[in-house]
Design a protein around this motif. Structure first.
Motif, PDB file in Angstrom:
ATOM      1  N   GLY A 272      -0.124  -3.069  -0.916  1.00 50.27           N
ATOM      2  CA  GLY A 272       0.813  -2.497   0.044  1.00 50.27           C
ATOM      3  C   GLY A 272       0.266  -2.302   1.446  1.00 50.27           C
ATOM      4  O   GLY A 272       0.944  -1.736   2.313  1.00 50.27           O
ATOM      5  N   CYS A 273      -0.949  -2.764   1.714  1.00 53.51           N
ATOM      6  CA  CYS A 273      -1.527  -2.597   3.062  1.00 53.51           C
ATOM      7  C   CYS A 273      -0.645  -3.265   4.110  1.00 53.51           C
ATOM      8  O   CYS A 273      -0.432  -2.734   5.212  1.00 53.51           O
ATOM      9  N   ALA A 274      -0.111  -4.467   3.711  1.00 56.74           N
ATOM     10  CA  ALA A 274       0.637  -5.299   4.661  1.00 56.74           C
ATOM     11  C   ALA A 274       1.902  -4.611   5.153  1.00 56.74           C
ATOM     12  O   ALA A 274       2.431  -4.951   6.213  1.00 56.74           O
ATOM     13  N   GLY A 275       2.387  -3.615   4.401  1.00 54.77           N
ATOM     14  CA  GLY A 275       3.592  -2.905   4.811  1.00 54.77           C
ATOM     15  C   GLY A 275       3.402  -2.108   6.102  1.00 54.77           C
ATOM     16  O   GLY A 275       4.367  -1.842   6.822  1.00 54.77           O
ATOM     17  N   CYS A 276       2.184  -1.709   6.390  1.00 53.70           N
ATOM     18  CA  CYS A 276       1.924  -0.879   7.564  1.00 53.70           C
ATOM     19  C   CYS A 276       0.955  -1.508   8.565  1.00 53.70           C
ATOM     20  O   CYS A 276       0.878  -1.076   9.712  1.00 53.70           O
ATOM     21  N   LYS A 278      -0.368  -5.025  10.252  1.00 53.11           N
ATOM     22  CA  LYS A 278      -0.294  -6.468  10.436  1.00 53.11           C
ATOM     23  C   LYS A 278      -1.684  -6.992  10.764  1.00 53.11           C
ATOM     24  O   LYS A 278      -2.593  -6.236  11.120  1.00 53.11           O
ATOM     25  N   LEU A 284       2.652  -1.754  13.584  1.00 51.27           N
ATOM     26  CA  LEU A 284       3.677  -1.222  12.683  1.00 51.27           C
ATOM     27  C   LEU A 284       3.420   0.281  12.601  1.00 51.27           C
ATOM     28  O   LEU A 284       3.048   0.893  13.590  1.00 51.27           O
TER      29      LEU A 284
END
Ligand code: CUA
Length: 354
Positions: A272-276, A278, A284
């Motif tokens: 889930g790193c990519a959710g916050c 980039k 983000l």
């Protein structure tokens, strides 16, 4: 002092070859500096010891009370003597500090172009992780296999564990931590000794000019097999090192084993790193991760922080410890949610993002 110096240099030069009574062979670039400080202090000590003992014996005989009427004269003291025995030792001691400090500075700051190897200590072996162009592999000791092969003989146990392989004539930076308790990575031939601590990264470096094999000891008592926590550094000519490296990379690829940056890349997507965050510079909820490593980050409250391994590790495990200016304290702490290997993977991955 004038007559002492050639002896000092001779001592240091001998150490460079096959070692001396006091010192193992000097097999790294700064080993001779360490030996110089050692012999500098050593020969001053020897000289002081000889002079003081001789004076003591001489005075004891010369001023022995010969009879009841043999009284001590009234001595007023001597400024020349007082100043002399204060200034001369003072100068010699400032020398100890100065040579020691210069050598320490050299050992404390790895060259910028050093090849990096991750060193992980655990009861009771050393694991070495290499990353090249985003691909990585690790060599690790196999405790059980080594115990079976070596039995009660620590030296045999040592021969079984995987060595730290490095190229000759190139600076190597070790970024080290521990999976369990305090260990200490010690290569006597290189004069390198550094604690390896759980939850923290410590750094050491060396450059070995010549190919060869050198012993590694754990030099911090870490449990009942502490004495077995041997390893070796194998210094290879550059071409042989490259061949070894390519073989290891190919083997890791064939086995599909993910470590280091490759593991981190997978976790970046799956955890889930990519959710916050980039990796293309866009903002983000959290700051982008590219170009992060090595930068000085502005924090909330006006402080700054150098983005190194320790900063990344802390920001993954305890994000609230340091909040980057302009971002909310919104990240989940990953303490307890990631294995040590996974944290290492993420840190290595972030380091590759330019
Ligand atoms: Cu590890 Cu002692």
């Amino acid at each position: 002092m004038i007559t002492l110096l050639p002896t000092l240099w001779a001592g240091a030069a001998r150490a460079a070859d096959e070692g001396t009574f006091w010192m193992p062979p000097a097999a790294s670039t700064f080993a001779k500096d360490v030996d110089f400080v050692f012999y500098y202090i050593y020969f001053i000590d020897v000289a002081c010891f000889v002079v003081m003992m001789a004076a003591m014996i001489y005075f004891a005989i010369k001023y022995k009370q010969r009879g009841p009427n043999d009284t001590t004269p009234n001595i007023k003291g001597s400024h020349a003597l007082e100043i002399g025995w204060s200034v001369l030792p003072g100068v010699l001691m400032v020398g100890m500090f100065w040579f020691g400090f210069q050598g320490w500075m050299d050992m404390a700051v790895p060259p910028a172009d050093a090849m990096e190897v991750r060193v992980i200590g655990q009861k009771w072996n050393w694991t070495y992780q290499y990353s090249f162009g985003g691909k990585s592999f690790e060599v690790a000791g196999d405790d059980q296999a080594c115990m079976d092969a070596g039995g009660e003989n620590p030296e045999k146990y040592n021969d079984c564990s995987a060595p730290l392989v490095v190229p000759a004539g190139q600076a190597v930076k070790l970024v080290m931590n521990s999976r369990d308790v305090l260990h200490s990575f010690y290569v006597p031939d290189f004069r390198v000794k550094k604690d390896v601590v759980p939850g923290r990264y410590t750094v050491a470096w060396f450059e070995a000019p010549e190919p060869g094999v050198h012993k590694v000891f754990c030099t911090e008592y870490c449990g009942d097999k502490h004495g077995y926590m041997y390893s070796r550094v194998q210094v290879l000519p550059q071409a042989e090192f490259d061949a070894w490296k390519d073989a290891q990379l190919a083997k890791a690829e064939a086995e599909g084993a993910l470590t280091g940056a490759a593991l981190g890349e997978k976790l970046y997507a799956s955890k889930g790193c990519a959710g916050c965050h980039k990796i293309n510079g866009e903002r983000l909820v959290g700051p982008p991760l590219n170009g992060l490593f090595g930068r000085e980050e502005q924090l909330e409250g006006g402080a700054t922080a150098m983005v190194d391994e320790a900063y990344l590790r802390e920001s993954i495990l305890v994000p609230a410890a340091k909040i980057v200016a302009g971002y909310p304290p919104a990240m989940t702490p990953y303490q307890g949610l990631l294995s040590e290997a996974e944290v290492e993977g993420l840190v290595e991955y972030i380091k590759t993002l330019k």
